[in-house]
Design a protein around this motif. Structure first.
Motif, PDB file in Angstrom:
ATOM      1  N   PHE A 176       2.006   4.833   6.324  1.00 56.76           N
ATOM      2  CA  PHE A 176       0.967   5.281   5.378  1.00 56.76           C
ATOM      3  C   PHE A 176       0.313   3.943   4.596  1.00 56.76           C
ATOM      4  O   PHE A 176       1.235   3.073   4.084  1.00 56.76           O
ATOM      5  N   ALA A 177      -1.092   3.582   4.719  1.00 59.71           N
ATOM      6  CA  ALA A 177      -1.518   2.600   4.022  1.00 59.71           C
ATOM      7  C   ALA A 177      -2.562   3.186   2.849  1.00 59.71           C
ATOM      8  O   ALA A 177      -3.546   3.444   3.125  1.00 59.71           O
ATOM      9  N   PRO A 178      -2.051   3.161   1.720  1.00 61.38           N
ATOM     10  CA  PRO A 178      -2.805   3.593   0.626  1.00 61.38           C
ATOM     11  C   PRO A 178      -4.178   2.927   0.316  1.00 61.38           C
ATOM     12  O   PRO A 178      -4.062   1.675   0.363  1.00 61.38           O
ATOM     13  N   ASP A 179      -5.231   3.613   0.081  1.00 60.54           N
ATOM     14  CA  ASP A 179      -6.526   3.165  -0.190  1.00 60.54           C
ATOM     15  C   ASP A 179      -6.372   2.632  -1.515  1.00 60.54           C
ATOM     16  O   ASP A 179      -7.348   1.782  -1.995  1.00 60.54           O
ATOM     17  N   TRP A 180      -6.188   3.699  -2.231  1.00 59.49           N
ATOM     18  CA  TRP A 180      -6.272   3.738  -3.549  1.00 59.49           C
ATOM     19  C   TRP A 180      -5.077   3.736  -4.469  1.00 59.49           C
ATOM     20  O   TRP A 180      -3.959   4.390  -3.847  1.00 59.49           O
ATOM     21  N   VAL A 188      -4.097   7.898  -1.145  1.00 65.44           N
ATOM     22  CA  VAL A 188      -3.550   7.463  -2.361  1.00 65.44           C
ATOM     23  C   VAL A 188      -2.397   7.323  -2.557  1.00 65.44           C
ATOM     24  O   VAL A 188      -1.402   8.216  -2.221  1.00 65.44           O
ATOM     25  N   ARG A 189      -1.885   6.484  -3.533  1.00 64.71           N
ATOM     26  CA  ARG A 189      -0.534   6.401  -4.186  1.00 64.71           C
ATOM     27  C   ARG A 189      -0.682   6.541  -5.416  1.00 64.71           C
ATOM     28  O   ARG A 189      -1.263   5.738  -6.410  1.00 64.71           O
ATOM     29  N   SER A 193      -5.690  -2.558   2.066  1.00 72.58           N
ATOM     30  CA  SER A 193      -5.072  -1.357   1.422  1.00 72.58           C
ATOM     31  C   SER A 193      -3.949  -1.841   0.329  1.00 72.58           C
ATOM     32  O   SER A 193      -3.632  -3.003   0.479  1.00 72.58           O
ATOM     33  N   HIS A 194      -3.358  -0.860  -0.367  1.00 80.75           N
ATOM     34  CA  HIS A 194      -2.462  -1.348  -1.318  1.00 80.75           C
ATOM     35  C   HIS A 194      -1.201  -1.313  -0.530  1.00 80.75           C
ATOM     36  O   HIS A 194      -0.964  -0.385   0.372  1.00 80.75           O
TER      37      HIS A 194
END
Ligand SMILES: Nc1ncnc2c1ncn2[C@@H]1O[C@H](COP(=O)(O)OP(=O)(O)O)[C@@H](O)[C@H]1O
Ligand SMILES: C=C(OP(=O)(O)O)C(=O)O
Ligand SMILES: [Mn+2]
Length: 555
Positions: free
Chosen positions: A167-171, A139-140, A16-17
């Motif tokens: 929160f762990a943004p995927d994209w 999403v971030r 994740s980002h």
């Protein structure tokens, strides 16, 4: 497990980002960051930055350089993940990873060397795309414009405080409208670009202020990822009737290209709104991709569409390219900036909604078309083969442009009712839809919200009141006992009566003053359908091909 973690394991890319308060992973180290800004902070920033004005009643009103999407400027990075999985051609244009990396470098340099000492201001929102925890994407959004940050906050699913904490943004979506590409140096088509990179899980947007790019880019991502998990992504709105039999109420989906009525018809006070634009269909039912709506408001009538009208006078709404009077009152009849004027609002601004954004399997599916030829019936019932045929065709016909003197309608065949956002082969989506329709036993209808009584120029647009009456009849089972007659050009089954709709309206041939003129145009449209369908013929079942329209009227 996050959406693509199996792939990430395979590719060795991070799962994740980063969620930290920095953007160093993007190469951005000199910027003033606003993290998860709320509505008032974004209003203040937008006004300070000169992005817009406050309209009467409280919306933030903005004007944009581009007033619609730029589908020809969207590119997908071609690499091991996409090479064989994307249906290249049409709107799916390949670009090399080198071009992507170079533009990302230029974009970060644009930020890091920003005009003021702190670099440029950036707004960062963490949001979900998808109301189903099993299938949503974190999403971030990293954006240059405050109103874009408000737009995505309105349009996507806002995480709870607990969800935000870890929160762990995927994209990541990096959207810098002030950054313009140089087509010659940068290897893109114009100064505007939307680049999607599935390996790096990033979208880069530059050159365009049209806020709709933010959401449609993420739809394209989900539309690529979900079919692998057996989930059907759909360009459709959705609502649900009252729960009269304890089974949760009947769910209806409304597929259709832009302007066919997804948003308008799904906002029906007698039915709870699930979403107005994009949904997924899982083994459990349907879920909204979004947490807000993006309604066209040109010529909006306060009496006919009170719910959507109210959003144009509400604090928190983003009004895009709506002209304001000197006292700040929105003039919804003014199309001088564009006909594509929009209101973007959180879904809870609509009175009757499904709070969770999820519901069961659809009982009815409606294909909306705005046929400016006035040929297709206002409502007809589709066989499973016709369902595949019309889904793959994705037909609508727009009214001719006002400026170029063209008087003929402009046919559009946009497969799956959403070619610009569908990265995979249409056959993959069609197969998934066929499976789900069959398993659920949903009935499929074709509804023409376009012209009646003649083509554009002679006839008139179908009234929203009549369309709603036909939909209410179909969705409530009111057409179950009615006789249907088969129309000869498309082989469509037309109900003989619908309560609340005058008889002469239901059969389009009867609605035309000159039946022979109708036949000429119907034949012409049938030929256009057949011409368009040639590209799909080899890939579909013989029964689907056999359900094609017949220009000779022998259907
Ligand atoms: N019979 C009708 N059914 C649906 N919309 C209609 C009809 N007649 C006129 N309209 C207008 O057409 C437009 C439909 O747009 P919209 O609902 O935003 O479509 P979509 O969400 O599919 O892009 C609205 O401006 C609506 O007022
Ligand atoms: C947001 C859009 O969708 P629609 O017109 O289908 O509402 C768009 O086409 O830019
Ligand atoms: Mn819409």
């Amino acid at each position: 497990m996050s959406l693509t973690s199996a792939r990430q394991e395979a590719t060795g890319l991070p799962d994740s980002h980063p969620t930290t308060a920095t953007l160093t992973d993007l190469g951005i180290h000199n910027a003033t960051l606003h993290l998860q800004p709320g509505v008032t902070e974004l209003y203040e920033a937008a006004l300070r930055r000169g992005e817009g004005r406050i309209a009467a009643g409280g919306p933030l009103a903005v004007r944009t350089n581009k007033t619609g999407r730029s589908p020809k400027d969207r590119f997908i990075v071609e690499d091991d993940l996409t090479r064989d999985a994307v249906w290249w051609g049409g709107f799916n244009t390949p670009i090399s990873p080198v071009v992507f990396d170079r533009l990302l470098d230029k974009m970060t340099a644009y930020i890091n060397t920003g005009a003021n000492a702190d670099g440029k201001e950036l707004f960062v929102q963490h949001l979900f795309a998808g109301t189903d925890p099993a299938h949503r994407l974190g999403v971030r959004f990293v954006q240059e414009m405050a109103y874009h940050s408000l737009f995505v906050r309105n349009m996507f699913v806002r995480p709870s405080a607990e969800e935000l904490a870890d929160f762990a943004p995927d994209w990541t979506v990096l959207n810098l409208p002030g950054f313009r590409a140089d087509p010659v140096q940068d290897g893109v088509r114009s100064d505007t670009f939307i680049l999607v990179n599935f390996s790096r899980k990033m979208v880069l947007i530059g050159g365009t202020e049209y806020a709709g790019e933010n959401k449609k880019a993420i739809f394209g991502v989900l539309n690529f990822l979900l079919p692998e998990r057996g989930v059907m992504p759909m360009h459709c709105s959705a609502n649900v009737g009252a729960d009269i039999d304890g089974k949760g109420g009947d769910v209806a989906l409304f597929f259709g290209l832009s302007g066919t009525g997804k948003t308008t018809l799904s906002a029906d006070p007698t039915r709870a709104l699930i979403g107005d634009d994009e949904h997924g269909w899982t083994d459990d039912g349907v879920f909204n991709f979004e947490g807000g709506c993006y309604a066209k408001v040109i010529g909006l009538n306060a009496e006919a569409e009170p719910d959507i009208y109210r959003t144009t006078h509400t604090f928190g709404t983003v009004l895009e390219n709506v002209v304001l009077g000197s006292d700040g009152t929105p003039d919804l009849n003014d199309g001088s900036l564009t006909e594509n004027t929009r209101s973007a609002y959180p879904i809870d601004q609509i009175g009757n909604i499904v709070e969770a954004g999820r519901a069961g399997h659809p009982r009815n599916i409606v294909f909306l078309t705005a046929d400016a030829y006035g040929v297709l019936p206002p409502i007809s019932r589709l066989t499973p083969e016709q369902t595949m045929y019309f889904f793959l065709s994705g037909f609508t016909a727009k009214i001719p442009g006002t400026e170029d003197g063209i008087t003929e309608p402009q046919p559009t065949f946009s497969t799956c009712f959403g070619a610009p956002f569908m990265p995979r082969h249409p056959g993959e989506y069609a197969r998934l839809l066929a499976q789900k329709v069959q398993a659920s036993g949903a009935q499929v209808w074709l509804v023409n919200t376009g012209w009646t009584g003649g083509m554009y120029g002679q006839g008139k647009r179908m009234s929203i009141r009549h369309t709603r009456a036909m939909l209410n009849a179909a969705l409530s089972g009111g057409l179950d006992g009615v006789t249907f007659e088969r129309e000869p050009h498309f082989g469509l089954e037309i109900p003989a009566q619908v309560s609340g709709v005058p008889d002469g309206v239901l059969n389009p041939r009867d609605a035309w003053a000159d039946a022979a003129a109708y036949d000429v145009v119907a034949r012409k449209l049938a030929r256009m359908f057949r011409e368009n369908f040639k590209r799909f013929e080899s890939g579909v079942d013989g029964a689907v091909t056999a359900s094609m329209p017949d220009p000779d009227g022998q259907n």
